[in-house]
Design an enzyme around this catalytic site. Structure first.
Site: not given
Ligand SMILES: NC(=O)c1ccc[n+]([C@@H]2O[C@H](COP(=O)([O-])OP(=O)(O)OC[C@H]3O[C@@H](n4cnc5c(N)ncnc54)[C@H](OP(=O)(O)O)[C@@H]3O)[C@@H](O)[C@H]2O)c1
Length: 246
Positions: A156, A168-170, A173
């Protein structure tokens, strides 16, 4: 640097005889990819958390004359032993594996780092980074035996450039991007196995809906629009392309 052909038209039997594992196969991009891969001849192992969603995809594939199997698994709580069991089951039931699409994602909302709850931090890294690593690691012996294998990590925008509030998603990724390149470099002695990342852009599915609740979701393309690129990445036309970002 390889480029995915614009308006790529996959042959009807592009993936005939291949066994492909798709995580997050019950929804969004994973679902669309599973249906497309099966339509082009692959037997797709549908991995996800919600059995009813996996069953619906399984039925849809079967109704179209394709082959699939369901492997329910909660990636948030999965252990090293669970991944070992998954790889062993795939080897026993299918005799091998020719690719993995890491499509599952844990994302709740854009959040400042300071406000991240410990549970959210752990779960996000577990599902978005640890699970793709562990799954790839345990399936590697099968992938190496395949005459033409492809692993695709779905990325992403925050994986490619730091984005405030991606949380934390970033971070996961960004880790995926590094990890894919490390795998690709370490596995150069296995040129029949390619490992790449794929950023689909905004899609009309879960992650976008949660990140932009005020947006008209119709403005984002359907997940199906990303499937020609994935067919290219899993089929023989992308042989030799590894360690790249698409
Ligand atoms: N949508 C976008 O605009 C966009 C943009 C860029 C990148 N992406 C990437 O594209 C991929 C797909 O995104 P999407 O929006 O299509 O996703 P989605 O519709 O939210 O679907 C995500 C899938 O992951 C599964 N999942 C979540 N947590 C899980 C867990 N703990 N264990 C097992 N499965 C779990 C979900 O299962 P349940 O249904 O059971 O929860 C669901 O099937 C993701 O990697 C995402 O980062 C999406």
């Amino acid at each position: 640097m390889a480029v995915i052909p614009a308006a790529y038209q996959a042959a009807a039997d592009l993936l005939k005889g291949r066994h492909l594992l798709v995580t997050g196969a019950g929804d969004g991009l994973g679902r669309a990819a599973a249906l497309a891969l099966a339509r082009h001849g692959a037997t797709v192992i549908l991995l996800g958390r919600t059995i009813s969603k996996l069953e619906a995809v399984y039925d849809e594939i079967g109704a179209a004359g394709g082959g699939a199997a369901i492997y329910p698994m909660n990636l948030a709580g999965a252990t090293w032993a669970d991944y070992f069991e998954l790889a062993s089951t795939i080897e026993r039931e299918f005799g091998g594996l020719d690719g993995i699409l890491h499509g599952a994602a844990h994302f709740k909302a854009f959040t400042p780092l300071y406000d991240l709850e410990p549970k959210e931090w752990v779960e996000s890294l577990q599902v978005n980074l640890t699970a793709p690593f562990s799954l790839t690691r345990h399936c590697l012996p099968l992938l190496i035996k395949s005459p033409d294998a492809s692993v695709v990590f779905v990325s992403d925008r925050p994986g490619r450039e730091p984005r405030p509030f991606a949380g934390a998603y970033g971070i996961a990724k960004a880790g995926i991007e590094q990890m894919a390149q490390m795998w690709a470099a370490e596995l150069q002695s296995h040129p029949q196995l390619r490992i790449n990342t794929f950023h689909p852009g905004p899609l009309r599915s879960g992650v976008r809906l949660k990140g932009y609740p005020g947006e008209l979701i119709e403005q984002s393309p359907l997940p199906e629009t990303a499937t020609p690129a994935l067919l290219w990445l899993f089929g023989p036309d992308s042989r030799g392309v590894s360690g790249e970002r698409f």
